[in-house]
Design a protein around this motif. Structure first.
Motif, PDB file in Angstrom:
ATOM      1  N   ASP A   4       0.825  -1.211   0.000  1.00 35.37           N
ATOM      2  CA  ASP A   4       0.000   0.000   0.000  1.00 35.37           C
ATOM      3  C   ASP A   4       0.859   1.260   0.000  1.00 35.37           C
ATOM      4  O   ASP A   4       1.840   1.354   0.741  1.00 35.37           O
ATOM      5  N   ILE A   6       0.208   5.171   0.710  1.00 38.92           N
ATOM      6  CA  ILE A   6      -0.762   6.164   1.155  1.00 38.92           C
ATOM      7  C   ILE A   6      -0.459   7.496   0.491  1.00 38.92           C
ATOM      8  O   ILE A   6       0.670   7.992   0.544  1.00 38.92           O
ATOM      9  N   ARG A  58      -3.747   4.181  -1.729  1.00 40.96           N
ATOM     10  CA  ARG A  58      -4.721   4.416  -0.641  1.00 40.96           C
ATOM     11  C   ARG A  58      -4.771   5.913  -0.417  1.00 40.96           C
ATOM     12  O   ARG A  58      -3.767   6.508  -0.030  1.00 40.96           O
ATOM     13  N   ALA A 105      -3.318   3.627   7.732  1.00 42.68           N
ATOM     14  CA  ALA A 105      -2.085   2.837   7.759  1.00 42.68           C
ATOM     15  C   ALA A 105      -2.333   1.449   8.317  1.00 42.68           C
ATOM     16  O   ALA A 105      -3.269   1.229   9.096  1.00 42.68           O
ATOM     17  N   THR A 111       1.161  -1.153   4.719  1.00 44.28           N
ATOM     18  CA  THR A 111       1.646   0.146   4.223  1.00 44.28           C
ATOM     19  C   THR A 111       3.143   0.101   3.922  1.00 44.28           C
ATOM     20  O   THR A 111       3.957  -0.156   4.807  1.00 44.28           O
ATOM     21  N   ILE A 151       4.221   6.323   2.727  1.00 44.00           N
ATOM     22  CA  ILE A 151       3.315   7.462   2.817  1.00 44.00           C
ATOM     23  C   ILE A 151       4.015   8.564   2.022  1.00 44.00           C
ATOM     24  O   ILE A 151       5.152   8.917   2.336  1.00 44.00           O
ATOM     25  N   TYR A 156       4.602   1.468  11.578  1.00 42.31           N
ATOM     26  CA  TYR A 156       4.224   0.386  10.661  1.00 42.31           C
ATOM     27  C   TYR A 156       5.393  -0.102   9.811  1.00 42.31           C
ATOM     28  O   TYR A 156       5.189  -0.785   8.812  1.00 42.31           O
ATOM     29  N   ALA A 162       7.043   1.400   7.723  1.00 41.05           N
ATOM     30  CA  ALA A 162       6.892   1.929   6.357  1.00 41.05           C
ATOM     31  C   ALA A 162       7.879   3.076   6.176  1.00 41.05           C
ATOM     32  O   ALA A 162       8.675   3.363   7.075  1.00 41.05           O
TER      33      ALA A 162
END
Lengths: 366, 366
Positions: free
Chosen positions: A104, A106, A127, A146, A150, A153, A181, A183
């Motif tokens: 994912d 974001i 996302r 999240a 994820t 971002i 996370y 990420a």
């Protein structure tokens, strides 16, 4: 596989093809002068010995990387010079997706359209998190979106297209969510030099190995066509990004890098301040005229763009083409930036004729 | 994910770091003059109005694409200007793998190391086909390796590192194999200007929608650092390649493209002939000296490279570093080009000191 191709070049092409005077407010192409030292650097380069015309180091001229590292307060080994912010974001997003910590990505809505296009191309899943009317991003909304899936971002502050500038607190929170996370926060700061609010905070201000900062000299030196940008990676993530850069592009353009290095060394702060002041004046002139025209509009805290909304005239590509034909003003359709701004048009303040443009729009919508 | 990163930059870095005189024969960086019109174009560009410093069209300056299309006898819509042949090959290989017609990429052994690296990065599977001692590729061997899983066949003629030039018959057969398996022949012709044999055949000479031709001005104009190349796609494959180019790089460097366009327009055939002649002389001088030194060596029919083999001295990275330290000659390890040339070293003829280099090698191996 079909990518979503950003529409900028298509609209610019249309605007230059019609047989009438068009005020071009499509893309973030500065119309002001690059620094004299940029021109001088390029002229000087043109006379160098043949060896200077060959491959620069793949990750960029060492002196340029050192100059960037010193300005940004990072280790030179973290800096990869890229073909503009475009490649910097591509490398950063590829790096995030390759870590196999989820697929994912974001993104905000509205969004700079290259990010969703890159996400699709790299096999990630988009996302979207909506920002508020002023383009501010609430970290709580990002946290809600999240998950363990994820990978990244991706944010842009000062923001294109909303003109929002994220606070230091927001940036800190975004880094914290990325850490939580496992990420990566990818912070595209290409408009950092055009913070009109004094509130800009770089993601570099938060110490973390979960953030990549991207940037370029395209806007700050008024040279979008030179293609010199950079990404700053956490030390443990830089090696593979460097490999991808080499396997995709081998190296960047050396005359461009040489000219940029000279400009960075020789340009006084006054140059940058003058262009910010010019932008401030244009924001005032354009929004004042929009106000008189009875349009809804945004007042940017940074970057080059004003979004405007005319009653009953949605921000479609069709309407953008119609405004080029009928009003002689070229903007970008709001729908190109996501679902939340489909009623809006985006105008780049890269022409001295912003007031005239607003008047033309007013005439069209009387 | 770990890529195989080509070693060129690593060896160049080592060669320039040691505290002794080193004859640099590592990479295909011409040491001769670019055309005067290239320098003139760049100087002229440095004084243009700000608008000329902004994004060129994503797929390259239109006049440059037209110039390329006219020279290559293709439609201008098929031409995408890239960040050197490096990006051209990346776009071509990505395009082949995205067609979902298999994941195998047929490569030669020896191979230009960027191709296997790109294959891995793009998620493809490498299938190597050995060439003969002179670097010639037997199409029958390619056919034996081809299958429904074949996405692409990537070849390079004139060849780096072997110096082989493929015949028109070979090229025709390779295209036929690509058609047979609904794969794409990717023909990297970056050394076409340095065909010393008169036997070079471009894949463009075979009409087909199953071949992509890549090239660059890096070698022909002696400007590896400018990063201007191109890919010629079949009409039905160009659109997605253009999107990927936009999503990765946005556009190429405009000063570089402008200078190249001026050079193409103003440079006489004599410039190109003179450099071929220089290369011929260096091939003779270097191979004569290797002969006297009792080494085994190749005599290139094209491109810039001679491979040499010294009894009991395999072409490892370790030995390359040792030769830099001890003999003051920097080459590339044969092992970097695949399994078949691990006993060999590759030397690029990009220095006027080729004879001296061969003598230094002879002294080392006496």
């Amino acid at each position: 596989m079909e990518y979503e191709t950003p529409l900028f070049f298509r609209v610019m092409k249309y605007a230059s093809s019609v047989d009438r005077d068009v005020i071009d407010m499509v893309s973030g192409n500065p119309d002001w002068e690059p620094p004299q030292a940029l021109r001088d650097g390029l002229s000087e380069y043109a006379d160098l010995e043949p060896a200077a015309f060959q491959y620069p180091p793949s990750d960029g001229l060492l002196e340029l990387r050192k100059e960037i590292a010193a300005r940004r307060g990072v280790d030179v080994e973290q800096v990869v010079v890229t073909n503009g912010a475009g490649e910097a974001n591509y490398l950063a997003m590829a790096r995030a997706l390759e870590r196999d910590r989820g697929e994912d990505v974001i993104l905000t809505d509205p969004v700079y359209p290259y990010y969703p296009g890159k996400t699709t191309m790299l096999g990630g899943t988009q996302r979207f998190v909506a920002t508020d009317d002023e383009g501010q991003l609430d970290p709580a909304d990002v946290r809600a979106a999240a998950s363990e899936e994820t990978a990244a971002i991706v944010v842009n502050s000062p923001n294109n297209p909303t003109g929002a500038v994220y606070s230091a607190e927001t940036v800190r929170e975004l880094v914290a969510i990325a850490e939580e996370y496992d990420a990566l926060l990818i912070s595209d700061e290409v408009y950092d030099n055009f913070d009109l609010s004094g509130e800009f905070a770089s993601a570099l201000s938060v110490d973390s190995n979960h953030r990549i900062v991207t940037n370029a000299f395209s806007k700050s030196l008024a040279i979008t066509g030179f293609r010199v940008g950079y990404a700053i990676f956490p030390p443990e993530l830089v090696e593979n990004a460097r490999s991808r850069h080499m396997l995709v592009n081998v190296a960047g353009s050396r005359p461009s890098q040489y000219a940029v290095l000279n400009a960075l060394r020789e340009t006084e702060p006054d140059y940058y301040e003058r262009n910010r002041e010019l932008l401030r004046e244009r924001v005032d002139a354009f929004t004042d005229a929009l106000e008189e025209a009875g349009a809804e509009y945004t007042t940017p805290k940074g970057a080059f763009y004003v979004m405007a909304r005319f009653e009953g005239y949605p921000g479609t590509l069709e309407n953008v083409f119609e405004l080029i034909d009928e009003a002689g003003v070229a903007g970008m359709p709001g729908e190109a930036f996501g679902d939340s701004r489909t009623e809006w048009l985006r105008f780049a303040l890269v022409t001295p004729r912003v007031e005239e443009a607003a008047e033309r729009l007013a005439t069209r919508f009387v």
